[in-house]
Structure formats: C-alpha cells, structure tokens
Design a protein around this motif. Structure first.
Motif, PDB file in Angstrom:
ATOM      1  N   ALA A 115     -16.096 -41.860  28.065  1.00 38.12           N
ATOM      2  CA  ALA A 115     -17.374 -41.888  28.486  1.00 38.12           C
ATOM      3  C   ALA A 115     -17.511 -41.965  30.077  1.00 38.12           C
ATOM      4  CB  ALA A 115     -18.186 -42.980  27.888  1.00 38.12           C
ATOM      5  N   GLY A 116     -16.340 -42.195  30.519  1.00 33.22           N
ATOM      6  CA  GLY A 116     -16.157 -42.361  32.255  1.00 33.22           C
ATOM      7  C   GLY A 116     -16.872 -43.859  32.641  1.00 33.22           C
ATOM      8  N   ARG A 117     -17.111 -44.784  31.674  1.00 39.21           N
ATOM      9  CA  ARG A 117     -17.782 -46.249  31.855  1.00 39.21           C
ATOM     10  C   ARG A 117     -16.669 -47.409  31.843  1.00 39.21           C
ATOM     11  NH1 ARG A 117     -23.077 -45.964  31.818  1.00 39.21           N
ATOM     12  NH2 ARG A 117     -23.991 -43.977  31.414  1.00 39.21           N
ATOM     13  N   PRO A 118     -17.008 -48.216  32.463  1.00 38.85           N
ATOM     14  CA  PRO A 118     -15.980 -49.377  32.371  1.00 38.85           C
ATOM     15  C   PRO A 118     -16.096 -50.251  30.861  1.00 38.85           C
ATOM     16  CG  PRO A 118     -18.019 -50.254  33.788  1.00 38.85           C
ATOM     17  CD  PRO A 118     -18.085 -48.678  33.221  1.00 38.85           C
ATOM     18  N   HIS A 119     -15.189 -50.824  30.633  1.00 39.35           N
ATOM     19  CA  HIS A 119     -15.295 -51.442  29.298  1.00 39.35           C
ATOM     20  C   HIS A 119     -16.277 -52.553  29.434  1.00 39.35           C
ATOM     21  CE1 HIS A 119     -12.770 -52.406  25.245  1.00 39.35           C
ATOM     22  NE2 HIS A 119     -13.516 -53.333  25.450  1.00 39.35           N
ATOM     23  N   ALA A 120     -17.141 -52.621  28.309  1.00 39.85           N
ATOM     24  CA  ALA A 120     -18.176 -53.516  28.646  1.00 39.85           C
ATOM     25  C   ALA A 120     -17.966 -54.950  28.263  1.00 39.85           C
ATOM     26  CB  ALA A 120     -19.473 -53.331  27.591  1.00 39.85           C
ATOM     27  N   GLN A 121     -18.408 -55.953  28.993  1.00 41.52           N
ATOM     28  CA  GLN A 121     -17.975 -57.355  28.835  1.00 41.52           C
ATOM     29  C   GLN A 121     -19.498 -58.021  28.574  1.00 41.52           C
ATOM     30  OE1 GLN A 121     -14.650 -58.445  28.820  1.00 41.52           O
ATOM     31  NE2 GLN A 121     -14.467 -56.206  29.068  1.00 41.52           N
ATOM     32  N   ILE A 122     -20.418 -57.567  28.392  1.00 43.60           N
ATOM     33  CA  ILE A 122     -21.584 -58.154  28.237  1.00 43.60           C
ATOM     34  C   ILE A 122     -21.971 -58.389  26.878  1.00 43.60           C
ATOM     35  CG2 ILE A 122     -22.890 -57.177  30.226  1.00 43.60           C
ATOM     36  CD1 ILE A 122     -23.980 -54.895  28.781  1.00 43.60           C
ATOM     37  N   PRO A 123     -23.126 -59.233  26.461  1.00 42.88           N
ATOM     38  CA  PRO A 123     -23.075 -59.449  25.188  1.00 42.88           C
ATOM     39  C   PRO A 123     -23.763 -58.215  24.342  1.00 42.88           C
ATOM     40  CG  PRO A 123     -24.131 -61.084  26.234  1.00 42.88           C
ATOM     41  CD  PRO A 123     -23.645 -60.134  27.442  1.00 42.88           C
ATOM     42  N   MET A 124     -23.075 -57.978  23.007  1.00 40.18           N
ATOM     43  CA  MET A 124     -23.394 -56.933  22.261  1.00 40.18           C
ATOM     44  C   MET A 124     -24.734 -56.301  22.192  1.00 40.18           C
ATOM     45  SD  MET A 124     -20.503 -55.919  21.446  1.00 40.18           S
ATOM     46  CE  MET A 124     -20.934 -54.500  20.336  1.00 40.18           C
ATOM     47  N   ASP A 125     -25.830 -57.380  22.108  1.00 41.98           N
ATOM     48  CA  ASP A 125     -27.264 -56.850  22.076  1.00 41.98           C
ATOM     49  C   ASP A 125     -27.437 -56.276  23.402  1.00 41.98           C
ATOM     50  OD1 ASP A 125     -27.311 -57.687  19.359  1.00 41.98           O
ATOM     51  OD2 ASP A 125     -28.301 -59.549  19.792  1.00 41.98           O
ATOM     52  N   GLU A 126     -27.070 -57.101  24.542  1.00 40.48           N
ATOM     53  CA  GLU A 126     -27.480 -56.487  25.941  1.00 40.48           C
ATOM     54  C   GLU A 126     -27.010 -55.059  26.037  1.00 40.48           C
ATOM     55  OE1 GLU A 126     -26.772 -57.674  30.448  1.00 40.48           O
ATOM     56  OE2 GLU A 126     -26.806 -59.245  28.859  1.00 40.48           O
ATOM     57  N   GLU A 127     -25.806 -54.912  25.500  1.00 35.55           N
ATOM     58  CA  GLU A 127     -25.083 -53.417  25.669  1.00 35.55           C
ATOM     59  C   GLU A 127     -26.105 -52.524  24.959  1.00 35.55           C
ATOM     60  OE1 GLU A 127     -21.131 -50.843  25.568  1.00 35.55           O
ATOM     61  OE2 GLU A 127     -21.073 -52.851  24.441  1.00 35.55           O
ATOM     62  N   TRP A 128     -26.301 -52.931  23.444  1.00 30.77           N
ATOM     63  CA  TRP A 128     -27.300 -51.941  22.690  1.00 30.77           C
ATOM     64  C   TRP A 128     -28.649 -51.486  23.497  1.00 30.77           C
ATOM     65  CZ3 TRP A 128     -32.121 -51.749  20.885  1.00 30.77           C
ATOM     66  CH2 TRP A 128     -32.146 -50.770  19.938  1.00 30.77           C
ATOM     67  N   ARG A 129     -29.109 -52.654  23.927  1.00 27.45           N
ATOM     68  CA  ARG A 129     -30.237 -52.178  24.832  1.00 27.45           C
ATOM     69  C   ARG A 129     -29.951 -51.356  26.172  1.00 27.45           C
ATOM     70  NH1 ARG A 129     -34.801 -55.231  23.405  1.00 27.45           N
ATOM     71  NH2 ARG A 129     -35.812 -55.012  25.541  1.00 27.45           N
ATOM     72  N   GLU A 130     -28.801 -51.435  26.868  1.00 32.22           N
ATOM     73  CA  GLU A 130     -28.693 -50.685  27.925  1.00 32.22           C
ATOM     74  C   GLU A 130     -28.453 -49.180  27.301  1.00 32.22           C
ATOM     75  OE1 GLU A 130     -25.019 -50.327  31.125  1.00 32.22           O
ATOM     76  OE2 GLU A 130     -25.621 -52.337  30.181  1.00 32.22           O
ATOM     77  N   ILE A 131     -27.489 -49.052  26.442  1.00 30.63           N
ATOM     78  CA  ILE A 131     -27.276 -47.613  25.967  1.00 30.63           C
ATOM     79  C   ILE A 131     -28.442 -47.265  25.334  1.00 30.63           C
ATOM     80  CG2 ILE A 131     -26.030 -46.457  24.303  1.00 30.63           C
ATOM     81  CD1 ILE A 131     -23.784 -48.454  24.359  1.00 30.63           C
ATOM     82  N   THR A 132     -29.300 -47.708  24.711  1.00 26.51           N
ATOM     83  CA  THR A 132     -30.567 -47.073  23.813  1.00 26.51           C
ATOM     84  C   THR A 132     -31.502 -46.906  24.930  1.00 26.51           C
ATOM     85  OG1 THR A 132     -30.021 -48.177  21.740  1.00 26.51           O
ATOM     86  CG2 THR A 132     -32.143 -47.208  22.192  1.00 26.51           C
ATOM     87  N   ALA A 133     -31.635 -47.733  25.901  1.00 28.21           N
ATOM     88  CA  ALA A 133     -32.698 -47.568  27.088  1.00 28.21           C
ATOM     89  C   ALA A 133     -32.401 -46.336  27.799  1.00 28.21           C
ATOM     90  CB  ALA A 133     -32.765 -48.703  27.940  1.00 28.21           C
ATOM     91  N   GLU A 134     -31.099 -45.932  27.936  1.00 28.28           N
ATOM     92  CA  GLU A 134     -30.753 -44.688  28.884  1.00 28.28           C
ATOM     93  C   GLU A 134     -30.710 -43.596  27.917  1.00 28.28           C
ATOM     94  OE1 GLU A 134     -26.668 -43.010  31.076  1.00 28.28           O
ATOM     95  OE2 GLU A 134     -27.451 -45.123  31.609  1.00 28.28           O
ATOM     96  N   LEU A 135     -30.326 -43.492  26.690  1.00 30.77           N
ATOM     97  CA  LEU A 135     -30.417 -42.453  25.900  1.00 30.77           C
ATOM     98  C   LEU A 135     -32.018 -41.895  25.639  1.00 30.77           C
ATOM     99  CD1 LEU A 135     -27.984 -43.446  23.031  1.00 30.77           C
ATOM    100  CD2 LEU A 135     -27.584 -41.487  24.748  1.00 30.77           C
ATOM    101  N   LEU A 136     -32.882 -42.979  25.494  1.00 34.29           N
ATOM    102  CA  LEU A 136     -34.481 -42.791  25.378  1.00 34.29           C
ATOM    103  C   LEU A 136     -34.829 -41.967  26.626  1.00 34.29           C
ATOM    104  CD1 LEU A 136     -35.668 -45.992  23.657  1.00 34.29           C
ATOM    105  CD2 LEU A 136     -35.615 -43.733  22.866  1.00 34.29           C
ATOM    106  N   THR A 137     -34.224 -42.089  27.751  1.00 34.10           N
ATOM    107  CA  THR A 137     -34.619 -41.421  29.254  1.00 34.10           C
ATOM    108  C   THR A 137     -34.389 -39.875  28.913  1.00 34.10           C
ATOM    109  OG1 THR A 137     -32.738 -41.866  30.396  1.00 34.10           O
ATOM    110  CG2 THR A 137     -34.650 -43.354  30.390  1.00 34.10           C
ATOM    111  N   HIS A 138     -33.289 -39.475  28.196  1.00 36.17           N
ATOM    112  CA  HIS A 138     -32.924 -37.990  27.959  1.00 36.17           C
ATOM    113  C   HIS A 138     -33.822 -37.286  27.327  1.00 36.17           C
ATOM    114  CE1 HIS A 138     -28.623 -39.499  28.569  1.00 36.17           C
ATOM    115  NE2 HIS A 138     -29.454 -40.067  29.583  1.00 36.17           N
TER     116      HIS A 138
END
Length: 100
Positions: free
Chosen positions: A77-100
């Motif tokens: 994916a060209g992204r760093p291995h996430a270290q944030i809480p899972m729910d936070e990463e879910w929100r980050e990914i989903t928010a970005e996908l919703l902008t597409h």
C-alpha cells in the motif's frame, strides 16, 4: 450526496443486516469488518488490486493479529505499518475511502 458519505452515517447503518447498496467495495469491506465479519471483509479486499485495497488488506491482517502478513500489505500500500489503535485506523482508512 450519499447518505453514507460520513463515518457517522456509515456507522449508523451497522445495525442493518446488509450494507447500504451504494457503498464502494472497499468501504463495504470496512463495513463488514466493523460488523465483525472479518472473513467477508477479507474476501472483498483480496479481490481488488489497488493500493487502497492493500491498505484495507493490511488493516485486516493487523486486526487478525498476523503482523508479518500485515507488514507485507502495508508495504504494498506504500504506507507505514500502523501503530495506532485499531478503531482509529478503521476510521482513518474508511474516512479516506469515503472521499474517493
């Protein structure tokens, strides 16, 4: 604008048996994961060959506890291995996908 163009609107649909019909496949994968259906989410993500799909795939393997496999997909994916809480990463990914 679609009803599910925000995290809050999407999360409000999680009580339903099926995701909203207008969801893009990767958002649908994240929806299924939030419902606790990791297998269904994974089936969707693994059939798409994009960097966004690799990011979702990475997240799913991280959620599964398979850090080695997650690392491979984060690199795809060209992204760093996430270290944030899972729910936070879910929100980050989903928010970005919703902008597409």
């Amino acid at each position: 604008m679609s009803e599910t163009k925000s995290i809050e609107a999407l999360r409000a649909t999680l009580g339903n048996d099926h995701p909203p019909s207008e969801l893009a496949p990767l958002v649908e994968a994240m929806w299924w994961e939030a419902k606790g259906d990791w297998k269904r989410a994974h089936e969707i993500a693994q059939d798409i060959d994009t960097r966004d799909a690799a990011w979702v795939h990475a997240y799913l393997h991280r959620r599964e506890g398979d850090d080695w496999n997650a690392g491979y997909w984060y690199r795809q994916a060209g992204r760093p291995h996430a270290q944030i809480p899972m729910d936070e990463e879910w929100r980050e990914i989903t928010a970005e996908l919703l902008t597409h």
